[in-house]
Design a protein around this motif. Sequence first.
Motif, PDB file in Angstrom:
ATOM      1  N   ALA A   1       0.738  -0.970   0.500  1.00 25.69           N
ATOM      2  CA  ALA A   1       0.194   0.013   0.040  1.00 25.69           C
ATOM      3  C   ALA A   1       0.884   1.219   0.153  1.00 25.69           C
ATOM      4  O   ALA A   1       0.330   2.271  -1.001  1.00 25.69           O
ATOM      5  CB  ALA A   1      -0.578  -0.280   1.128  1.00 25.69           C
ATOM      6  N   GLN A   2       1.695   0.908   0.537  1.00 27.87           N
ATOM      7  CA  GLN A   2       2.919   2.385   0.739  1.00 27.87           C
ATOM      8  C   GLN A   2       3.257   2.397  -0.815  1.00 27.87           C
ATOM      9  O   GLN A   2       3.830   3.225  -0.950  1.00 27.87           O
ATOM     10  CB  GLN A   2       4.135   1.939   1.855  1.00 27.87           C
ATOM     11  N   GLY A   3       3.471   1.573  -1.298  1.00 33.01           N
ATOM     12  CA  GLY A   3       4.501   1.841  -2.549  1.00 33.01           C
ATOM     13  C   GLY A   3       3.806   2.558  -3.819  1.00 33.01           C
ATOM     14  O   GLY A   3       4.479   3.016  -4.815  1.00 33.01           O
TER      15      GLY A   3
ATOM     16  N   GLN B   1       6.161  -5.214  -2.538  1.00 29.75           N
ATOM     17  CA  GLN B   1       6.384  -3.693  -2.562  1.00 29.75           C
ATOM     18  C   GLN B   1       6.688  -3.363  -3.936  1.00 29.75           C
ATOM     19  O   GLN B   1       6.387  -2.474  -4.767  1.00 29.75           O
ATOM     20  CB  GLN B   1       7.339  -2.971  -1.794  1.00 29.75           C
ATOM     21  N   ASP B   2       7.282  -4.669  -4.265  1.00 26.81           N
ATOM     22  CA  ASP B   2       7.811  -4.313  -5.649  1.00 26.81           C
ATOM     23  C   ASP B   2       6.331  -4.364  -6.781  1.00 26.81           C
ATOM     24  O   ASP B   2       6.303  -4.467  -7.619  1.00 26.81           O
ATOM     25  CB  ASP B   2       8.406  -5.951  -6.436  1.00 26.81           C
ATOM     26  N   LEU B   3       5.346  -5.419  -6.036  1.00 27.18           N
ATOM     27  CA  LEU B   3       3.881  -4.844  -6.641  1.00 27.18           C
ATOM     28  C   LEU B   3       2.868  -4.170  -6.875  1.00 27.18           C
ATOM     29  O   LEU B   3       2.635  -4.210  -7.796  1.00 27.18           O
ATOM     30  CB  LEU B   3       3.448  -6.297  -6.405  1.00 27.18           C
ATOM     31  N   ALA B   4       3.620  -3.206  -6.217  1.00 23.30           N
ATOM     32  CA  ALA B   4       3.161  -2.058  -5.851  1.00 23.30           C
ATOM     33  C   ALA B   4       3.428  -1.165  -7.194  1.00 23.30           C
ATOM     34  O   ALA B   4       2.691  -0.320  -7.723  1.00 23.30           O
ATOM     35  CB  ALA B   4       3.002  -1.120  -4.918  1.00 23.30           C
TER      36      ALA B   4
ATOM     37  N   ALA C   1      -3.772   8.371  -2.499  1.00 29.35           N
ATOM     38  CA  ALA C   1      -4.049   8.295  -0.899  1.00 29.35           C
ATOM     39  C   ALA C   1      -4.591   7.562  -0.627  1.00 29.35           C
ATOM     40  O   ALA C   1      -4.664   7.091   0.718  1.00 29.35           O
ATOM     41  CB  ALA C   1      -4.602  10.226  -1.328  1.00 29.35           C
ATOM     42  N   LEU C   2      -5.961   6.728  -1.275  1.00 32.38           N
ATOM     43  CA  LEU C   2      -6.919   5.967  -0.649  1.00 32.38           C
ATOM     44  C   LEU C   2      -5.707   4.185  -0.786  1.00 32.38           C
ATOM     45  O   LEU C   2      -5.951   4.096   0.793  1.00 32.38           O
ATOM     46  CB  LEU C   2      -7.626   5.627  -1.268  1.00 32.38           C
ATOM     47  N   ALA C   3      -4.453   4.083  -0.741  1.00 26.48           N
ATOM     48  CA  ALA C   3      -4.082   3.517  -0.485  1.00 26.48           C
ATOM     49  C   ALA C   3      -2.999   3.769   0.713  1.00 26.48           C
ATOM     50  O   ALA C   3      -2.855   2.561   1.606  1.00 26.48           O
ATOM     51  CB  ALA C   3      -2.555   2.872  -2.121  1.00 26.48           C
TER      52      ALA C   3
END
Length: 393
Positions: free
Chosen positions: A224-226, A344-347, A372-374
């Motif tokens: 979600a962060q990525g 993180q790579d997936l994001a 923002a929603l993520a």
Amino acid sequence: MTAAAAWPAQGRLWLLTFILFVSYLCVAMSLPVVPLFVTGALGFNNALAGLAVGIVFLATILSRGRAGSLSDRRGARGAARLGLGCYIAGALVSLLAGLLPAAPAGAFAVLAAGRLLIGLGESLVGVGVVAWGIGLVGPERAGRVLALVGAALYGGFALGGPLGLWLYGALGFAGTMAVAAVLPLAGLFAMALVPGVPAVPDAARPSFWSLMGTIRTHGAIVCAQGIGFAAIGAFFSLHFLDRGWSGAGFGLTAFGAGFVLVRLLLGGLPDRVGGLPVAIGSLGVEAAGQALIWLAPGPGPALLGAFLTGLGCSLIFPGMGREVVRLVPAHLRGTALGGFAAFQDLAYGLTGPVAGLMADRAGYPAVFLVGALAGLAGLVLALRLARARARAA
């Protein structure tokens, strides 16, 4: 004893950080110029521009597990060295795409191949250097290692963004990739100054997917962060150009400045107070930064939003990574961190093409609304994990 072996462990870690910073410019320089090359010289749409950016992270997703296993079994130094070789090869292949503007489909195919090689290199370098650093200073300082490694990577993004755009204007895409191919050579030569850490080739190992089940919530939080960073990397420059704003090349600089500032000043915070509380506060800041870009009426607020996004993103990965390191034994550390990084790579891999489709239909600001929603979704996951841990205690 060699001079390098006599250095304090912390000094070796700082040298490793510098090596990574210089080498990672190969990746960072290409990030803002690839969308411009695909939409400008090749004449394709935003969706394909996002795919050209995101395909790097597809390669890292597919190779993280193998990279982590290689690091555990054969040594972190060897994995990192092989990764730098992939950086060089990927930049040289991408250079060929810049020589084929008259054949857009062929140029895009060659570019995709080069980007896949760079993604494989990123997987090997990232896992290898993190495992190498933790081996040098010990798992109790894993948060610090992850913070310094991230500072090197995103410091590279901060410098590489405007440098790549300047080189693109001066030398074209092929010239930019030629410069990118040279930089990892410095890392290869400097690695000889840092002693390696022992591998554990014969220890019993559970399946990769079993490890993923152990760390899936931690990984979902960094996924979600990525999304916020990926949105800035792929579409911030195009958003500015679409609005006619100046300073398009400074989005990654603003993000990287905030990111590195927190890493340098507060990089030890996850080790002192725990990774989960740090991640909870950081996700709220990231979501606010993405919302500011979404609503920005001009370039100043948008750059401030990128800076806030960098502040927020900075300690989420090391915070959650510290928790992951504490969940697995030492001989599985590289494999677990490889799988963790794959989230993180997936994001990064999905954000480019999906957000490109959204930008084609709803405009560039909608991309940052999704970011923002993520961030808010990651905050909810972190709060749930904290409540579950409190109940277990």
